[in-house]
Design an enzyme around this catalytic site. Sequence first.
Site, PDB file in Angstrom:
ATOM      1  CB  CYS A 104      48.461 -10.493  25.722  1.00  0.00           C
ATOM      2  SG  CYS A 104      49.585  -9.586  26.815  1.00  0.00           S
ATOM      3  N   GLY A 105      50.893 -12.890  26.356  1.00  0.00           N
ATOM      4  CA  GLY A 105      51.433 -13.777  27.375  1.00  0.00           C
ATOM      5  C   GLY A 105      51.475 -13.166  28.759  1.00  0.00           C
ATOM      6  CG  ASP A 309      55.779  -6.387  26.480  1.00  0.00           C
ATOM      7  OD1 ASP A 309      55.699  -6.140  27.699  1.00  0.00           O
ATOM      8  OD2 ASP A 309      55.263  -7.394  25.964  1.00  0.00           O
ATOM      9  N   GLY A 314      55.361 -12.534  26.391  1.00  0.00           N
ATOM     10  CA  GLY A 314      55.086 -13.971  26.406  1.00  0.00           C
ATOM     11  C   GLY A 314      54.702 -14.549  25.065  1.00  0.00           C
TER      12      GLY A 314
END
Length: 399
Positions: A104-105, A309, A314
Amino acid sequence: MDVFQEIGEHPSIIKTVELHTSGEPTRIIVSGFPKLEGETLLEKRRYASENSATDAVRKWLMLEPRGHEGMYGAILVQDTELTLSGKADIGVLFCHNEGYSTMCGHATIALGRFLVDTHDSEVFPRRSLLQVQKDDDGQTFTVLRLHAPCGVVTVNVPTTLEDKSDATKPVRFQSVTCFVSSPKQGVTIEVPLEMAWPKLIEQNKRQIRMDISYGGAFYALVSSAELGFASLRGSNSEFKELAEAARILRILLNQDSQARRSFVHPSEPDIGFLYGITVIDSSISRNGASDQDEKTVTWICFFADEQIDRSPTGSCVSAHVPLAVYQTQLKIGEWCTYQSFISVQFEGNAFRGRAVAHTEMGYVVEIEGFAHYTGTATFIPPQNMMDAIGSGFALKLPS
């Protein structure tokens, strides 16, 4: 006893620190999460998913009434096989409304700030070992090696003289090796008439072409025009139709044996699954506006159980950059700006991404963005037999 004190002394208390990255929340679980069994981080992830008592904690932290349909979590794992071998500083498991993701960015950016700011040795035992460096412009940053389920992600956090994260400068991280996983011609899915959405029927269209790429998790990337939508800026009803199209697309991709070959990880079976469907706005050129030097991409990502999101996603940036390089839309070292349907409305909330290295397997991608604190929280579990709804629920409105 005062209720605040009583809650604070509950034997099963869970404490969190809350941040957002471009509007997408990160609930960092700093203490109280059940012990995760397993020798490796992926084994711990599997245990968390398969152990009903442990997964129940994820559910009541992510879902309503403590969370919401868009909540996202990060469970700190102090000891992993890579922290013990000196290759990482701390581990993390990412979680959401459906389960546990592999990368997960937006949460990595948030974790970068928090893990530099905390000096609690119980929360982060190796905090004092972090290296402080200066870049070519003389800016000070702290280097964090974060062990995510997909591998070690290097996070560079701008740091003040007071040894705190500098909120005025973006956090940068370098991904694990990312690559295009679908064939050169992409993947084409046939949509059965009974599953087709109105815009597809209007255009008498059945076949959808997309690319699949890996950025720590596998994403299907498809243009809005390919799905029958001119852009991502339609009415609420069009937005609901787009979400339904993404849901159907996920089902069809998972049912198609040929498509499934494109989300098989070369070394880790636990990572080999389709995580998200990202719809790229066809009304905005990949080359950006003519008066801009930097290329721009705007999109919306649907992941997990129809979760949307808020940020520019990311890990999808990590997945898209190799595709853009492969398609000669980007050069190595060239930045691209990424916007979500939310970040585009607020200046200064875009992500930026670029390929910084070419490896035998693919590309190392660098991503930058801003994260901000929103508060802290203290949670207690639902009272057994008295608070069934407190175990977590997801509100699904009828279509």
